[in-house]
Design a protein around this motif. Structure first.
Motif, short mmCIF file in Angstrom:
data_model
loop_
_atom_site.label_atom_id
_atom_site.label_comp_id
_atom_site.label_asym_id
_atom_site.label_seq_id
_atom_site.Cartn_x
_atom_site.Cartn_y
_atom_site.Cartn_z
N THR A 16 2.90 -71.35 -83.00
CA THR A 16 2.08 -70.34 -83.67
C THR A 16 0.80 -70.08 -82.90
O THR A 16 0.39 -68.94 -82.70
CB THR A 16 1.75 -70.80 -85.10
N PRO A 41 8.57 -65.99 -86.02
CA PRO A 41 8.79 -64.95 -87.04
C PRO A 41 8.13 -63.64 -86.63
O PRO A 41 6.97 -63.60 -86.24
CB PRO A 41 8.12 -65.54 -88.29
N GLU A 285 3.40 -65.40 -90.58
CA GLU A 285 4.50 -64.49 -90.30
C GLU A 285 3.93 -63.15 -89.87
O GLU A 285 3.18 -62.53 -90.61
CB GLU A 285 5.39 -64.30 -91.54
#
Length: 395
Positions: A16, A41, A285
């Protein structure tokens, strides 16, 4: 091209943070490519550079595809030998990747970036494996090149006209020319990756969730980074909880994080900036969530590796006037009981805790004998005494 290598303890959210770092670099105006083997994502899963946002592309590393392609190519190159032995070929559909394939696939992709196959980018962000695996991976090109030099020395290739004679004298077949050519080709590829890792425009970005386990891992990792001459430009404290809450259970977790963050700011911040990324209350996300983490873009002014981390110092014994030369390496966090040194020929085998490296001794020191070693104030000093039999005499 600026290269940012992102890693951290497993489960700390390094993928991330790598994606958020790439997005920040693109928002600043830098044409950016993100390399990752993990699914992200909202990001495409294509194995070629695919646009994600303005000035940001993503490339997913498919280790299985790389393994099948490499083994198929090896079969094609060795087709003559395989046919002579009557060996059956393996089809791509029946090939299952072996352990270590993801690391080799990542090195292959880094080699493509180093050699210009992935050109047109100002910034390359690489999502590495967890911290311990990442350090071993970054040391792999240097190690593999050493293995190639030991197993297939280049000077033996020059004597290929004598191989039939040598084969008769030794009673065993000598390595074929194609083997030396393949070794030379692999050495060039590994050298390109090693140059990228050691480049002054390459930095390492660490990611860790504040806590006791992460604190211990980072303390150990500092030694590994120093051993391999790697430089970190930022520590991202991920998933930081709000400091004030009426819930006692939640407040206790936040207090533990705060205590750890205080240690990081006091002990690391003077040499390694610490950025706190707030917990979003969910898994990030999409681009909006990545932007909400407010991860800073790589600073173009932050230097990467500044050449060879070793340096030499002359010391003189006040009792007998003997001059020794200390070969020095900073090893913050290292402990004497975890340190082991062995000299073998022109190489120094150095082990510090879980980390291991073989370094070639500086040319001037190869004519010396090792007279001792000491670890003090986070600096390793290996003392060398000139060998009179190897040094020219002075008047």
């Amino acid at each position: 091209m600026r290269t940012v290598l992102v890693t951290g303890p497993g489960g700390a959210g390094r993928t991330t943070v790598a994606a958020a770092t790439a997005l920040a670099a693109a928002d600043r105006g830098s044409r950016t490519l993100l390399l990752s083997a993990e699914a992200i994502p909202g990001f495409p899963a294509a194995t070629g550079p695919t646009p994600v946002a303005d000035r940001l592309d993503h490339l997913r590393i498919d280790s299985g595809e790389h393994f099948r392609a490499e083994l198929t190519e090896l079969q094609n190159r060795a087709s003559g030998v395989l046919d002579l032995l009557g060996a059956g070929r393996l089809d791509g559909e029946e090939l299952t990747e072996l352990p270590g394939s993801p690391q080799l696939a990542l090195l292959h992709t880094l080699r493509r970036a180093a050699e210009g196959d992935l050109s047109g980018y100002d910034t390359l962000v690489v999502d590495l494996p967890p911290l311990t695996e990442a350090l071993a991976l970054l040391a792999l090109p240097e190690q593999l090149r050493r293995y190639l030099r030991r197993l297939l020395p280049a000077e033996r290739q020059a004597a290929r006209a004598l191989r039939p004679v040598l084969a008769q004298l030794a009673g065993v077949p000598m390595p074929a020319q194609w083997l030396y050519e393949a070794a030379a080709r692999k050495d060039e590829e590994l050298a390109a990756v090693q140059a990228l890792i050691e480049d002054g425009a390459t930095t390492l970005r660490l990611v860790a969730e504040p806590g006791r386990a992460a604190e211990d891992t980072l303390h150990t990792a500092r030694t590994g980074l120093a051993l391999h001459g790697l430089t970190a430009d930022l520590l991202v404290a991920s998933r930081v909880l709000p400091r004030h809450s009426s819930d006692p259970w939640f407040a206790a977790l936040a207090a533990q994080q705060e205590k750890c963050l205080d240690h990081w700011h006091q002990d690391l911040a003077p040499v390694l900036p610490v950025h706190e990324a707030a917990h979003l209350g969910r898994d990030p996300e999409g681009l909006d969530d990545l932007a909400a983490l407010e991860i800073p873009a790589p600073d173009e002014r932050t230097p990467g590796r500044a050449g060879d981390p070793w340096w030499t110092e002359e010391e003189q014994d006040t009792d007998d006037g003997t001059t020794t030369i200390a070969w020095c390496l900073p090893l913050p966090g290292a402990a004497k009981e975890d340190l082991r040194l062995v000299r073998r020929g022109d190489e120094l085998l150095l082990t510090v805790g879980p980390f291991h490296r073989i370094v070639r001794i500086a040319s001037a020191l190869r004519r010396c004998t090792v007279s001792g070693a000491a670890l003090a104030d986070g600096v390793l000093r290996v003392r060398f005494t000139p060998d009179p039999a190897l040094w020219p005499r002075t008047s």
